[in-house]
Every structure is written in C-alpha cells, then in structure tokens.
Enzyme design. Structure first.
Site, PDB file in Angstrom:
ATOM      1  CG  ASP A  21     -11.944  64.505  82.074  1.00  0.00           C
ATOM      2  OD1 ASP A  21     -11.303  64.734  83.117  1.00  0.00           O
ATOM      3  OD2 ASP A  21     -13.044  63.935  82.077  1.00  0.00           O
ATOM      4  CG  ASP A  46     -15.772  63.891  86.456  1.00  0.00           C
ATOM      5  OD1 ASP A  46     -15.578  63.576  85.271  1.00  0.00           O
ATOM      6  OD2 ASP A  46     -15.130  64.776  87.034  1.00  0.00           O
TER       7      ASP A  46
HETATM    8  C1  DX5 Z   1     -14.777  68.441  84.113  1.00  0.00           C
HETATM    9  C2  DX5 Z   1     -13.827  67.307  84.287  1.00  0.00           C
HETATM   10  C3  DX5 Z   1     -13.317  67.331  85.709  1.00  0.00           C
HETATM   11  C4  DX5 Z   1     -12.247  66.335  85.993  1.00  0.00           C
HETATM   12  C5  DX5 Z   1     -12.067  66.210  87.484  1.00  0.00           C
HETATM   13  O1  DX5 Z   1     -15.149  68.539  82.807  1.00  0.00           O
HETATM   14  O2  DX5 Z   1     -14.492  66.077  83.995  1.00  0.00           O
HETATM   15  O3  DX5 Z   1     -14.412  67.090  86.544  1.00  0.00           O
HETATM   16  O4  DX5 Z   1     -12.541  65.126  85.448  1.00  0.00           O
HETATM   17  O5  DX5 Z   1     -11.536  67.435  87.916  1.00  0.00           O
HETATM   18  P1  DX5 Z   1     -11.582  67.906  89.438  1.00  0.00           P
HETATM   19  O6  DX5 Z   1     -11.472  66.669  90.293  1.00  0.00           O
HETATM   20  O7  DX5 Z   1     -10.387  68.812  89.559  1.00  0.00           O
HETATM   21  O8  DX5 Z   1     -12.887  68.599  89.605  1.00  0.00           O
END
Ligand code: DX5
Length: 213
Positions: A33, A170
C-alpha cells in the site's frame, strides 16, 4: 477463476518485514500500500523499502497517490506483477490509457481502484481494458478499519456485467467478511490486520481461502 489471497504488508511488523513476508509465503500475491499523504492522509512506504525484500509472491502495488504516473517506474523496476491506481486520482480517459500503456509496457498488469463512495460509472471508459478492478471496502489510508458492507452491491453489479474480470476487495476483510466478498463475486481478497494480527499467519490465510470453497 480461483480465489486469490493477498496479504497487505501495511499491517505487518515493519521492523521484521522479511520474516513477516516469509510467514505469508502460502498466499498468492503480496500487496504494497503506497500512500503519499496527499491522496490519503497517511504516508506509508515506497520502492526503497522493497529493494532488499526477498519473496516469490507476485508484488501487487496499490498506489493511493495523487500522481501515480510519477510512481510507476520505480515499481516496474522491482518487477511488480500488478499496479493499481485510483479512479479518483486519474479522471481523464487519455491519462488513464497512457498510464495503462506504460504499466503494461513495463511488464505489469493494470488495476483501477474505486473508493467506497465512488460509483462504477466512474470507470465506464476503461473497465473493459483493465486487468483488475479493486473495490475498496474501507476509506483508503489506514489498516484495521471496519468493513463497509454497502460496497458489496457494487461488486455484484460488476461481476454480473463482467464475468471474467478480476475483482479485488480491500479493507476490513477477515474470515467472516471474506465469505460476503466471495458471495458478492470478488475473487481476490486483500487482508492486512486480520492476517498480521493473527498468531498464525498461515492459518489466517487458510481461513480466508476457505471462503472460496
Ligand atoms: C487502506 C489499506 C488497507 C489494507 C488492508 O488504505 O488499503 O485496506 O490494505 O488493511 P485491513 O485488512 O487491516 O483493513
């Protein structure tokens, strides 16, 4: 298409990143990310962090940045498998197509992401050309947020229109919400905190995979 599980290293223990990446080697992709503190409030990491990382997992770069065109070369150099930019960051069709051509010329697939509040209409111009659509189930910027079920109808509608399209989700995905994502039509699940806050990362990946069975 079988279900792909994509751990997001945003939620990993970054002081032991190589170990964490080794712990999730049973996954399918590894998501990075990238946040610029402008498109989203948070700043995360860039290509330098990945330079010495050893993994056999394909790198999935999620650009939560205002100017993705400025960022793609560094990740293409690292051999990224997929680079996803946000529809909200690049609204001009010609600019989207140019970005897509550059990413493909660099050997990677192209994804386009939609924030929870963005309608799929926003990508009508390009949806038939990309390799992946990422439907965010949280507001981008931070891991550990709660899943927004309101986005599931977007996934169902997209799946109905494009049976062969890879639909990635996501945000807030755990062993329970994963079932809802798969039922709606998602075939690639990104998960950060559920995996990296589990005592056994491999078991958490297995639980997510079970959603597709
Ligand atoms: C948000 C990120 C998160 C990450 C996943 O900007 O993109 O969504 O990838 O995080 P969790 O699974 O903890 O929501």
């Amino acid at each position: 298409m079988s279900l792909l599980i994509t751990p997001s290293i945003l939620s990993a223990d970054l002081t032991h990143l190589q170990e964490e990446v080794d712990f999730v080697r049973s996954a399918d992709w590894l998501q990075v990310d990238v946040m610029d503190g402008h498109f989203v409030k948070n700043i995360s990491f860039g290509a330098p962090v990945l330079k010495n990382l050893r993994t056999s997992l394909p790198l999935d770069i999620h650009l939560m940045v205002s100017n993705p065109a400025d960022r793609i070369d560094e990740f293409l150099k690292l051999g990224a498998k997929n680079i996803t930019f946000h529809a909200e960051a690049v609204t001009d069709t010609a600019a989207r197509q140019n970005l897509m051509e550059r990413i493909r010329a660099g050997g990677a697939n192209v994804g386009i992401a939609l924030n929870p509040g963005t309608s799929p209409i926003a990508i009508d111009d390009i949806v038939e050309e990309v390799d992946l659509v990422l439907i965010m189930s949280v507001e981008p910027g931070f891991g550990g947020q709660s899943f927004l079920p309101s986005v599931l109808k977007k996934v169902t509608a997209l799946r109905k229109k494009f049976p062969e399209l890879m639909i990635q989700m996501d945000g807030g995905i755990d062993d329970v919400t994963a079932q809802e994502c798969v039922k709606a039509g998602a075939d690639n699940l990104v998960s950060g905190s559920y995996i990296f806050q589990s005592a056994n990362r491999a078991a958490a990946i297995k639980n997510l995979r079970a959603a597709g069975q």
